[in-house]
Design a protein around this motif. Structure first.
Motif, PDB file in Angstrom:
ATOM      1  N   GLN A 382      31.927  19.101  38.983  1.00  0.00           N
ATOM      2  CA  GLN A 382      32.520  17.974  39.695  1.00  0.00           C
ATOM      3  C   GLN A 382      33.377  17.159  38.734  1.00  0.00           C
ATOM      4  OE1 GLN A 382      32.373  16.349  42.872  1.00  0.00           O
ATOM      5  NE2 GLN A 382      31.680  18.334  43.639  1.00  0.00           N
ATOM      6  N   PRO A 383      34.481  16.566  39.227  1.00  0.00           N
ATOM      7  CA  PRO A 383      35.214  15.623  38.382  1.00  0.00           C
ATOM      8  C   PRO A 383      34.353  14.430  37.996  1.00  0.00           C
ATOM      9  CG  PRO A 383      36.531  16.261  40.282  1.00  0.00           C
ATOM     10  CD  PRO A 383      35.150  16.767  40.535  1.00  0.00           C
ATOM     11  N   TRP A 414      39.964  10.678  30.409  1.00  0.00           N
ATOM     12  CA  TRP A 414      39.712   9.288  30.034  1.00  0.00           C
ATOM     13  C   TRP A 414      39.321   8.391  31.197  1.00  0.00           C
ATOM     14  CZ3 TRP A 414      42.528   5.182  31.929  1.00  0.00           C
ATOM     15  CH2 TRP A 414      43.751   5.471  32.547  1.00  0.00           C
ATOM     16  N   TYR A 415      39.873   8.620  32.372  1.00  0.00           N
ATOM     17  CA  TYR A 415      39.581   7.719  33.478  1.00  0.00           C
ATOM     18  C   TYR A 415      38.224   7.985  34.097  1.00  0.00           C
ATOM     19  CZ  TYR A 415      41.671  11.803  35.752  1.00  0.00           C
ATOM     20  OH  TYR A 415      41.992  13.086  36.133  1.00  0.00           O
ATOM     21  N   ALA A 416      37.592   9.118  33.800  1.00  0.00           N
ATOM     22  CA  ALA A 416      36.264   9.426  34.341  1.00  0.00           C
ATOM     23  C   ALA A 416      35.178   9.346  33.283  1.00  0.00           C
ATOM     24  CB  ALA A 416      36.267  10.825  34.955  1.00  0.00           C
ATOM     25  N   GLU A 417      35.550   9.194  32.008  1.00  0.00           N
ATOM     26  CA  GLU A 417      34.586   9.333  30.920  1.00  0.00           C
ATOM     27  C   GLU A 417      33.510   8.256  30.961  1.00  0.00           C
ATOM     28  OE1 GLU A 417      34.606  10.099  26.090  1.00  0.00           O
ATOM     29  OE2 GLU A 417      36.373   9.269  27.083  1.00  0.00           O
ATOM     30  N   GLU A 418      33.902   7.014  31.198  1.00  0.00           N
ATOM     31  CA  GLU A 418      32.912   5.939  31.178  1.00  0.00           C
ATOM     32  C   GLU A 418      31.869   6.152  32.277  1.00  0.00           C
ATOM     33  OE1 GLU A 418      32.896   1.107  30.857  1.00  0.00           O
ATOM     34  OE2 GLU A 418      34.310   2.008  32.259  1.00  0.00           O
ATOM     35  N   GLU A 419      32.340   6.445  33.462  1.00  0.00           N
ATOM     36  CA  GLU A 419      31.435   6.643  34.592  1.00  0.00           C
ATOM     37  C   GLU A 419      30.522   7.844  34.361  1.00  0.00           C
ATOM     38  OE1 GLU A 419      31.863   7.926  39.298  1.00  0.00           O
ATOM     39  OE2 GLU A 419      33.607   7.280  38.148  1.00  0.00           O
ATOM     40  N   ASN A 420      31.091   8.956  33.917  1.00  0.00           N
ATOM     41  CA  ASN A 420      30.293  10.157  33.710  1.00  0.00           C
ATOM     42  C   ASN A 420      29.326  10.024  32.552  1.00  0.00           C
ATOM     43  OD1 ASN A 420      31.528  11.398  35.866  1.00  0.00           O
ATOM     44  ND2 ASN A 420      33.037  12.486  34.628  1.00  0.00           N
ATOM     45  N   THR A 421      29.733   9.298  31.507  1.00  0.00           N
ATOM     46  CA  THR A 421      28.833   9.058  30.385  1.00  0.00           C
ATOM     47  C   THR A 421      27.639   8.218  30.826  1.00  0.00           C
ATOM     48  OG1 THR A 421      30.672   9.154  28.820  1.00  0.00           O
ATOM     49  CG2 THR A 421      28.657   8.084  28.075  1.00  0.00           C
ATOM     50  N   GLU A 425      23.710   9.364  30.674  1.00  0.00           N
ATOM     51  CA  GLU A 425      22.665   8.626  29.982  1.00  0.00           C
ATOM     52  C   GLU A 425      21.468   8.370  30.892  1.00  0.00           C
ATOM     53  OE1 GLU A 425      24.892   5.263  28.681  1.00  0.00           O
ATOM     54  OE2 GLU A 425      25.395   6.173  26.739  1.00  0.00           O
ATOM     55  N   GLN A 426      21.747   8.064  32.167  1.00  0.00           N
ATOM     56  CA  GLN A 426      20.650   7.879  33.121  1.00  0.00           C
ATOM     57  C   GLN A 426      19.852   9.164  33.284  1.00  0.00           C
ATOM     58  OE1 GLN A 426      22.795   6.576  36.624  1.00  0.00           O
ATOM     59  NE2 GLN A 426      22.244   4.443  36.251  1.00  0.00           N
ATOM     60  N   LEU A 427      20.553  10.287  33.399  1.00  0.00           N
ATOM     61  CA  LEU A 427      19.866  11.558  33.564  1.00  0.00           C
ATOM     62  C   LEU A 427      19.137  11.964  32.284  1.00  0.00           C
ATOM     63  CD1 LEU A 427      22.514  13.535  35.640  1.00  0.00           C
ATOM     64  CD2 LEU A 427      20.437  12.414  36.455  1.00  0.00           C
ATOM     65  N   ARG A 428      19.674  11.590  31.122  1.00  0.00           N
ATOM     66  CA  ARG A 428      18.996  11.865  29.856  1.00  0.00           C
ATOM     67  C   ARG A 428      17.627  11.201  29.824  1.00  0.00           C
ATOM     68  NH1 ARG A 428      18.396   9.002  25.260  1.00  0.00           N
ATOM     69  NH2 ARG A 428      19.890   7.441  25.964  1.00  0.00           N
ATOM     70  N   GLU A 429      17.562   9.970  30.321  1.00  0.00           N
ATOM     71  CA  GLU A 429      16.273   9.284  30.365  1.00  0.00           C
ATOM     72  C   GLU A 429      15.306  10.021  31.268  1.00  0.00           C
ATOM     73  OE1 GLU A 429      17.155   5.356  31.626  1.00  0.00           O
ATOM     74  OE2 GLU A 429      18.256   4.818  29.797  1.00  0.00           O
ATOM     75  N   ARG A 430      15.811  10.513  32.386  1.00  0.00           N
ATOM     76  CA  ARG A 430      14.963  11.261  33.303  1.00  0.00           C
ATOM     77  C   ARG A 430      14.469  12.547  32.650  1.00  0.00           C
ATOM     78  NH1 ARG A 430      13.958  12.198  38.863  1.00  0.00           N
ATOM     79  NH2 ARG A 430      12.422  13.899  38.852  1.00  0.00           N
ATOM     80  N   VAL A 431      15.365  13.238  31.947  1.00  0.00           N
ATOM     81  CA  VAL A 431      14.997  14.483  31.280  1.00  0.00           C
ATOM     82  C   VAL A 431      13.957  14.223  30.196  1.00  0.00           C
ATOM     83  CG1 VAL A 431      15.871  16.288  29.760  1.00  0.00           C
ATOM     84  CG2 VAL A 431      17.129  15.673  31.813  1.00  0.00           C
ATOM     85  N   VAL A 440      23.363  18.351  31.334  1.00  0.00           N
ATOM     86  CA  VAL A 440      24.663  17.817  31.736  1.00  0.00           C
ATOM     87  C   VAL A 440      25.626  17.936  30.567  1.00  0.00           C
ATOM     88  CG1 VAL A 440      25.925  15.822  32.607  1.00  0.00           C
ATOM     89  CG2 VAL A 440      23.535  16.166  33.261  1.00  0.00           C
ATOM     90  N   ARG A 441      26.846  18.334  30.855  1.00  0.00           N
ATOM     91  CA  ARG A 441      27.904  18.279  29.853  1.00  0.00           C
ATOM     92  C   ARG A 441      29.113  17.580  30.441  1.00  0.00           C
ATOM     93  NH1 ARG A 441      27.728  23.908  26.242  1.00  0.00           N
ATOM     94  NH2 ARG A 441      25.780  23.347  25.196  1.00  0.00           N
ATOM     95  N   VAL A 442      29.762  16.788  29.595  1.00  0.00           N
ATOM     96  CA  VAL A 442      30.997  16.104  29.970  1.00  0.00           C
ATOM     97  C   VAL A 442      32.124  16.754  29.192  1.00  0.00           C
ATOM     98  CG1 VAL A 442      32.203  13.897  30.046  1.00  0.00           C
ATOM     99  CG2 VAL A 442      29.731  13.985  30.447  1.00  0.00           C
ATOM    100  N   ALA A 443      33.027  17.408  29.906  1.00  0.00           N
ATOM    101  CA  ALA A 443      34.033  18.267  29.279  1.00  0.00           C
ATOM    102  C   ALA A 443      35.339  17.526  29.060  1.00  0.00           C
ATOM    103  CB  ALA A 443      34.291  19.484  30.167  1.00  0.00           C
ATOM    104  N   GLU A 444      35.948  17.780  27.927  1.00  0.00           N
ATOM    105  CA  GLU A 444      37.277  17.293  27.652  1.00  0.00           C
ATOM    106  C   GLU A 444      38.261  18.449  27.654  1.00  0.00           C
ATOM    107  OE1 GLU A 444      37.069  15.131  24.037  1.00  0.00           O
ATOM    108  OE2 GLU A 444      35.928  13.467  24.886  1.00  0.00           O
ATOM    109  N   GLU A 445      39.532  18.133  27.509  1.00  0.00           N
ATOM    110  CA  GLU A 445      40.569  19.158  27.502  1.00  0.00           C
ATOM    111  C   GLU A 445      40.300  20.183  26.415  1.00  0.00           C
ATOM    112  OE1 GLU A 445      45.454  19.457  27.063  1.00  0.00           O
ATOM    113  OE2 GLU A 445      44.430  17.516  27.124  1.00  0.00           O
ATOM    114  N   ASN A 446      40.534  21.460  26.756  1.00  0.00           N
ATOM    115  CA  ASN A 446      40.364  22.536  25.774  1.00  0.00           C
ATOM    116  C   ASN A 446      41.386  23.620  26.075  1.00  0.00           C
ATOM    117  OD1 ASN A 446      39.153  24.387  27.808  1.00  0.00           O
ATOM    118  ND2 ASN A 446      37.474  22.909  27.761  1.00  0.00           N
ATOM    119  N   ASN A 447      41.251  24.777  25.439  1.00  0.00           N
ATOM    120  CA  ASN A 447      42.270  25.807  25.631  1.00  0.00           C
ATOM    121  C   ASN A 447      42.089  26.601  26.916  1.00  0.00           C
ATOM    122  OD1 ASN A 447      40.074  27.395  25.065  1.00  0.00           O
ATOM    123  ND2 ASN A 447      40.945  28.375  23.236  1.00  0.00           N
TER     124      ASN A 447
END
Length: 547
Positions: A382-383, A414-421, A425-431, A440-447
């Protein structure tokens, strides 16, 4: 009349591609009713988008003739004594037929359906047969006794999922295979219908015009007010299509049934293609976004999507482009020019089963059911996911709780990073607390791609591809289309793509959140730009500009 049903565009919003403002609650308390067999209040329309609410009505059905009245406590409508059927009590009989298939009956006195709430009583003689009460009627929505939820947009008829079996499919991804969406539509000789949020891919435009010129029935439906505004490029494209004779419709106006017309699909004869990507260079052009797509040769699927298209283009909120062209403001926007290698060629097979899903009709409940029945592995791309309390995310967490391996890949642009981070973090606490198999992984631009834009899942041997974002607005207010394909080979194909993107995102291209893990120190969170408070007053709120 203005045809915009949201704020005038802010050009800089187009840079961000995905912005989220929480839509304010409509504050609707569903109507309550008591009913009897011989007469029933079946439909209410208290809040049309007309001057002084002209055209409002209350519809009843009567199965036995004689001495029927409907009252709001102040005015009375005397219903026909000598007939049975459906009757719409209204102060404006000449303006009611557009919205209901009932016979209009003039109401006397001060009969009026208040927007803030009302109680209506159906009587036969002195006996009360039915009552309905409501509070805070939402704009341009009808209350219907035979629906759940009862309040739904005027002109909207919900559909059940359509299922077909043993059908030919081709699974593909973008940006790897920009030829695939074109291949799906270039041989049409009978019908070619294209549904879009945005449309600026010139290759697609050329195919539409070529099909029209060879006598194909060609029609296009786009969103008339995408977040940030319609681009000058899109307006030019729509001008070109209309000038060529293509039937171009735009969903717009105060009476719009959906907050956004957001699907990405096409019907070409008995072939259909369903995408997560917009018909634009960054999407179908392969110049930026990671997206999923599926083409199928199936008359059943094509006919169902054609029926959705017909439903969506035959109401007052989809005027011809030429009639509203001067009312729609445009903004400048840059065009994506990226280039990426093909890591994943398309795969063709015969799928066991396909299900056509649509929102707000059935998609969310169907996906919850699919996730609830997932045993081994659930992959989610998901975005962004707007809220930990969102229904589909709760279903994914429940799957992890019962031992299903769950992986969620989100956009790190950049416009989704704060929200997704924050969500990570909330899910990390649950885990950390429960040690469940959730990562969970938050992906940035790659090749492999520029940004995550795909909206899909792989749930055991079922993959779902479509336009549905994981948030309440997308599921409940937008028009969305998705396709669920149950087939081991197709599921393995998207699983392979997901795994490659997951690994690339964890190798310098983002951050990973694994069971019991920590986020890396020094993670830079780019703040989302502050949106003018005025935007909160718009009828339709800013959700995922490029989705």
């Amino acid at each position: 009349m203005t045809w915009h049903r949201r704020l005038r565009p802010l050009g800089w919003l187009l840079v961000c591609g995905c912005l989220l403002l929480t839509a304010p609650s409509v504050g609707v308390a569903d109507a309550t009713a008591t009913t009897a067999a011989t007469g029933e209040i079946v439909e209410l329309y208290p809040n049309p988008t007309t001057e002084q609410n002209h055209g409002e009505y209350a519809t009843v059905t009567i199965t036995e003739p004689g001495n029927w009245t409907l009252t709001d406590g102040e005015g009375v409508a005397d219903l026909p004594d000598d007939r049975t059927g459906r009757f719409a009590a209204t102060r404006h009989p000449n303006q009611t037929a557009t919205y209901t298939n009932a016979t209009a009956v003039a109401a006397g006195g001060s009969f009026q359906l208040a927007v803030s709430g009302e109680t209506l009583t159906l009587r036969r003689g002195d006996s009360v047969v039915d009552t309905v009460s409501y509070e805070d009627a939402p704009e341009s929505q009808q209350w219907r006794a035979d629906r759940e939820p009862r309040w739904q947009p005027t002109g909207f008829e919900p559909r059940a999922p359509t299922t077909v079996t043993d059908v030919s499919v081709e699974a593909f991804v973008l940006p790897d295979n920009p030829a695939a969406p074109i291949d799906a539509i270039d041989d049409a000789d009978g019908r070619l219908y294209l549904a879009a949020y945005t449309l600026t891919d010139q290759r697609v435009v050329d195919e539409l015009i070529a099909a029209h010129n060879r006598g194909v029935d060609v029609a296009v439906l786009v969103e008339g007010g995408p977040v940030g505004g319609m681009t000058e490029r899109q307006a030019t494209v729509l001008d070109e299509l209309a000038a060529a004779g293509v039937d171009v419709r735009v969903m717009t106006g105060d009476a719009a049934r959906f907050r956004y017309h957001h699907p990405k699909y096409a019907v070409a004869d008995d072939t259909a293609v369903v995408l997560t990507e917009n018909w634009k260079p960054s999407g179908t052009g392969g110049a930026d976004s990671r997206g999923w797509g599926l083409t199928t040769t199936s008359a059943g699927v094509a006919d169902e999507l054609a029926a959705i298209f017909e439903h969506d283009t035959t109401w007052e909120d989809t005027p011809a482009w030429e009639t509203v062209r001067e009312e729609i403001e445009t903004v400048e926007a840059e065009t994506a020019t990226g280039s990426y290698p093909q890591h994943h060629p398309p795969v063709s097979t015969t799928a066991d089963e396909l299900r056509v899903l649509a929102a707000p009709d059935n998609a969310e409940s169907a996906l919850v059911e699919r996730i609830n029945n997932t045993d081994d592995q659930l992959l989610v791309i998901q975005p962004s996911i707007g809220d930990r309390d969102y229904r589909l995310l709760r279903a994914a967490i429940r799957a992890a709780d019962r031992g299903t391996e769950v992986q969620i890949l989100l956009s790190g642009t950049w416009y989704a990073e704060e929200e997704n981070t924050a969500l990570a973090e909330q899910l990390r606490e649950r885990v950390a607390d429960d040690n469940v198999p959730l990562s969970v992984r938050v992906a940035e631009e790659n090749n492999r791609f520029g940004k995550i834009h795909a909206k899909g899942i792989v749930a055991d041997d079922t993959a779902v591809i479509g336009s549905l974002n994981w948030n309440d607005n997308s599921a409940e207010n937008n028009r969305e289309v998705a396709i669920a394909v149950t087939d081991e080979r197709v599921a393995d194909y998207y699983r392979e793509v997901f795994t490659g993107d997951w690994q690339a995102s964890g190798d310098g291209g983002g951050f990973s959140l694994l069971p019991g893990g920590e986020l890396p120190a020094g993670l830079v969170v780019v703040a989302v730009a502050v949106i003018s408070a005025t935007a909160l007053l718009a009828k339709r709120w800013l959700v995922f500009a490029e989705n």
